[in-house]
Design an enzyme around this catalytic site. Structure first.
Site, short mmCIF file in Angstrom:
data_model
loop_
_atom_site.label_atom_id
_atom_site.label_comp_id
_atom_site.label_asym_id
_atom_site.label_seq_id
_atom_site.Cartn_x
_atom_site.Cartn_y
_atom_site.Cartn_z
N LYS A 112 -6.04 17.27 23.27
CA LYS A 112 -5.30 18.46 23.67
C LYS A 112 -5.45 18.61 25.18
O LYS A 112 -6.56 18.72 25.69
CB LYS A 112 -5.86 19.69 22.96
CG LYS A 112 -5.21 20.97 23.44
CD LYS A 112 -5.56 22.14 22.56
CE LYS A 112 -4.97 23.42 23.09
NZ LYS A 112 -5.28 24.56 22.23
N LYS A 126 -1.45 16.89 21.67
CA LYS A 126 -0.76 18.09 22.09
C LYS A 126 -0.75 18.22 23.60
O LYS A 126 -1.82 18.04 24.18
CB LYS A 126 -1.49 19.29 21.45
CG LYS A 126 -0.98 20.64 21.83
CD LYS A 126 -1.82 21.66 21.12
CE LYS A 126 -1.35 23.03 21.53
NZ LYS A 126 -2.21 24.06 20.99
N SER A 138 5.06 25.43 22.44
CA SER A 138 5.93 26.56 22.76
C SER A 138 6.80 26.31 24.00
O SER A 138 7.99 26.64 24.01
CB SER A 138 5.09 27.82 22.95
OG SER A 138 4.11 27.62 23.96
N GLU A 183 -11.73 10.52 22.82
CA GLU A 183 -11.78 11.78 22.05
C GLU A 183 -11.40 11.53 20.58
O GLU A 183 -12.02 12.07 19.66
CB GLU A 183 -10.81 12.80 22.65
CG GLU A 183 -11.28 13.41 23.98
CD GLU A 183 -12.34 14.47 23.78
OE1 GLU A 183 -12.73 14.74 22.64
OE2 GLU A 183 -12.78 15.06 24.79
N TYR A 242 8.16 24.55 16.38
CA TYR A 242 8.86 25.83 16.15
C TYR A 242 10.29 25.58 15.71
O TYR A 242 11.00 26.53 15.34
CB TYR A 242 8.80 26.69 17.42
CG TYR A 242 7.36 26.91 17.85
CD1 TYR A 242 6.56 27.83 17.19
CD2 TYR A 242 6.79 26.14 18.86
CE1 TYR A 242 5.23 27.99 17.54
CE2 TYR A 242 5.46 26.29 19.21
CZ TYR A 242 4.68 27.22 18.55
OH TYR A 242 3.36 27.37 18.88
N LYS A 292 -8.18 26.39 31.61
CA LYS A 292 -8.89 25.76 30.49
C LYS A 292 -9.28 24.31 30.79
O LYS A 292 -9.54 23.54 29.89
CB LYS A 292 -8.03 25.87 29.23
CG LYS A 292 -7.75 27.33 28.79
CD LYS A 292 -7.15 27.41 27.40
CE LYS A 292 -7.00 28.87 26.95
NZ LYS A 292 -6.52 28.97 25.55
N1 PBG Z 1 -6.50 27.37 21.06
C1 PBG Z 1 -5.33 28.02 21.27
C2 PBG Z 1 -4.04 27.34 21.07
N2 PBG Z 1 -3.65 26.79 19.90
C3 PBG Z 1 -2.34 26.34 20.09
C4 PBG Z 1 -1.97 26.62 21.41
C5 PBG Z 1 -0.66 26.35 22.07
C6 PBG Z 1 0.50 26.12 21.17
C7 PBG Z 1 1.82 26.22 21.84
O1 PBG Z 1 1.96 26.33 23.07
O2 PBG Z 1 2.80 26.18 21.10
C8 PBG Z 1 -3.03 27.22 22.03
C9 PBG Z 1 -2.96 27.71 23.42
C10 PBG Z 1 -3.97 27.32 24.39
O3 PBG Z 1 -4.74 26.37 24.21
O4 PBG Z 1 -4.02 27.98 25.41
MG MG Z 2 -13.44 16.09 21.43
#
Ligand code: PBG
Ligand code: MG
Length: 325
Positions: A196, A249, A275, A234, A314, A218
């Protein structure tokens, strides 16, 4: 002119193209993310995600029934936590009567066969909007992993089929697997967000759940988008720790990562078409700059072609309507 090989023969018309297509989308490819809020009869359209809603639980249950009817077999639940319940421990996330726990039960009661997956991370519950517990301005790893275990167990207890840790703390997959085992939840799956990335494409999601980080970013836990080999590292850790599905992701800008992980492991791989990726297509289509339906099918097919066995998107409902014609 005399040609030995005429590659265009396989593209001559729609019928032959359909016969030789290597990648074909089906409704079972999709995981439908759902945003759930308190209240009744509420459908709040997320401003940065036109056509996508945060529903109260009663409406969510109706939506899940409709998704099942269309052939969609899994949903991924996110809840919007009330501000007064947010703190720096995330304790609301393991409240047996919390919105997530009530949602899991209501959905499993209404559509028992639907594969219900739940987001596991502290950000919706965090007063700081971070995925973990904050100490001296840092997101602490090991204490957060313990909180994520409590959250996961509470979801399993409520009836979740799968937990999906999206937080990127080290070691949390192993801790959750062991905790599930010790508590008798030997049939609960773990979909690990393994790769991620710290991405700007999550912006609209944070609007949907009011979960934007209150300070900083983050980048100390989500991955640096410069890196590919790190994604394999990972992924392999999560395999070793007991994950059942590995997630990449975002998706569209990370097709190389999907393929890399697909080649490196034997587990199913999922990709999250996030999103911001949804928002980009919607915005361009609204301007008349892209054909929305074509952009959806091309994007999702490309993600599957890259190696995704499952796609959280989505567009799930819209894509199925297009596939079913
Ligand atoms: N842990 C939170 C989480 N789980 C899924 C998303 C994002 C999903 C999306 O943008 O559709 C996020 C946002 C983030 O990490 O800030
Ligand atoms: Mg990990």
């Amino acid at each position: 002119m005399y040609l030995q090989r005429r590659n265009r023969i396989l593209r001559k018309n729609a019928a032959i193209r359909s016969l030789v297509a290597e990648t074909v989308l089906t409704p079972q490819d999709f995981i439908a993310p759902l945003f759930i809020d308190e209240g009744r009869d509420i459908a709040y359209e997320i401003p940065s995600m036109p056509g996508y809603y945060r529903y109260s639980l009663d409406k969510t249950v109706q939506e899940v029934k409709a998704l099942w009817g269309l052939g969609i077999r899994s949903v991924l639940l996110f809840i919007k936590c009330e501000d007064r319940l947010k703190d720096n421990t995330g304790q609301e996330s393991w409240n047996p009567d919390g919105l997530m726990q009530r949602s899991i039960k209501a959905i499993k009661d209404a559509v028992p066969e639907m594969v219900v997956m739940t987001d596991v991370a502290l950000d919706p519950y965090s007063e700081y909007g971070h995925d973990g517990i904050v100490k001296n301005g840092e997101i602490v790893n090991d204490e957060t992993a313990e909180a994520l275990l409590k959250m996961s167990l509470s979801h399993a207890r409520a009836g979740a089929d799968w937990v999906a840790p999206s937080d990127m703390m080290d070691g949390r997959i192993g801790i959750i697997r062991e905790g599930l085992e010790k508590n008798g939840y030997t049939r609960t799956g773990i979909m690990a967000y393994s790769a991620k990335y710290a991405s700007c494409f999550y912006g609209p999601f944070r609007d949907a759940l009011d979960s934007a980080p209150g300070f900083g970013d983050k980048k100390t836990y989500q991955m640096d988008f410069s890196n590919r080999r790190e994604a394999v590292k990972e992924a392999l850790s999560d395999v070793e720790e007991g994950a059942d599905i590995l997630m990449v992701k975002p998706a569209m800008a990370y097709l190389d990562i999907i393929r890399e992980i697909k080649n490196a492991v034997t587990l199913p791989v999922s990709a999250y078409h996030v999103s911001g990726e949804y928002a980009m297509i919607k915005a361009a289509a609204a301007k008349g700059w892209l054909d929305e339906n074509k952009a959806i099918l091309e994007s999702l097919t490309a993600i599957k072609r890259a190696g995704a066995d499952l796609i959280a998107t989505y567009f799930a409902r819209q894509a199925v309507a297009l596939i079913n014609g």
